[in-house]
Design a protein around this motif. Sequence first.
Motif, PDB file in Angstrom:
ATOM      1  N   TYR A 207      -3.431   2.234   3.723  1.00  0.00           N
ATOM      2  CA  TYR A 207      -2.238   2.958   4.167  1.00  0.00           C
ATOM      3  C   TYR A 207      -2.601   4.417   4.480  1.00  0.00           C
ATOM      4  O   TYR A 207      -2.260   4.940   5.536  1.00  0.00           O
TER       5      TYR A 207
ATOM      6  N   GLY B 123      -4.780  -1.680  -0.540  1.00  0.00           N
ATOM      7  CA  GLY B 123      -3.634  -1.477   0.340  1.00  0.00           C
ATOM      8  C   GLY B 123      -3.285  -0.003   0.456  1.00  0.00           C
ATOM      9  O   GLY B 123      -2.979   0.496   1.541  1.00  0.00           O
ATOM     10  N   ALA B 124      -3.350   0.705  -0.679  1.00  0.00           N
ATOM     11  CA  ALA B 124      -3.009   2.130  -0.666  1.00  0.00           C
ATOM     12  C   ALA B 124      -4.029   2.909   0.155  1.00  0.00           C
ATOM     13  O   ALA B 124      -3.680   3.821   0.912  1.00  0.00           O
TER      14      ALA B 124
ATOM     15  N   GLY C 265       0.826  -1.201   0.000  1.00  0.00           N
ATOM     16  CA  GLY C 265       0.000   0.000   0.000  1.00  0.00           C
ATOM     17  C   GLY C 265       0.858   1.248   0.000  1.00  0.00           C
ATOM     18  O   GLY C 265       0.558   2.217  -0.690  1.00  0.00           O
TER      19      GLY C 265
ATOM     20  N   GLU D 184      -3.976  -4.007  -4.472  1.00  0.00           N
ATOM     21  CA  GLU D 184      -2.980  -2.942  -4.338  1.00  0.00           C
ATOM     22  C   GLU D 184      -3.663  -1.608  -4.040  1.00  0.00           C
ATOM     23  O   GLU D 184      -3.200  -0.831  -3.204  1.00  0.00           O
TER      24      GLU D 184
END
Length: 162
Positions: A156, A152-153, A86, A149
């Motif tokens: 984050y 995840g970002a 992330g 992904e």
Amino acid sequence: MSHDKQFFTTFAAVLIGLGVLAVILYFIAGYLTSDMSEYEPKEVALENIKPVGQVYIAGQPGAPETTAAAPVAAAGDVAAAGPKTGEQVYQSNCIACHGTGAAGSPKMGDAAAWAPRIAKGMDALLKSATNGLNAMPPKGLCMACSEDELKGAIQYMVSKSQ
Ligand code: HEC
């Protein structure tokens, strides 16, 4: 008289000796510096200080003509390197807006801006991040990013904005 002659002979020998020494030194110096003759100091310096990456805008001078092939190669690189974390996705794609709050985006770290969005729940955030929302472009312009992904970002950014 013989004294003068001896002096002259010695003196001539010394002169010749020095001359020979000068020639020898000349060749030694030439040998030692021969490697550097191919050096172009300016070129070398420019090569050493050149930026790590360059941004090309399609159609502008210097832009590679193979722009179409570049994203393919990039996607290949990502695939080869495995899924990005992330943080990596954030650093490469989301920071452009979410790092500064550009275009009215919720800035990372701004708990007040994120609270109402976090309240929508992860599924809703992932959906709007995937499809885009007003000035938020679909997938945050990370076209190579998988759903995980992107998620995840978001996680984050959310984790840093509470
Ligand atoms: C071009 C600028 C830009 C980029 C790049 C960008 N965003 Fe955004 N993002 C925005 C803006 C603007 C909003 C606010 C949209 C609104 O609510 O009108 C936003 C909102 C969001 C939201 C909240 C959505 C909601 O439902 O409230 C999430 C989640 C999000 N972005 C994730 C990401 C992720 C993940 C990335 C990187 C992969 C990213 N963004 C890259 C501009 C950007």
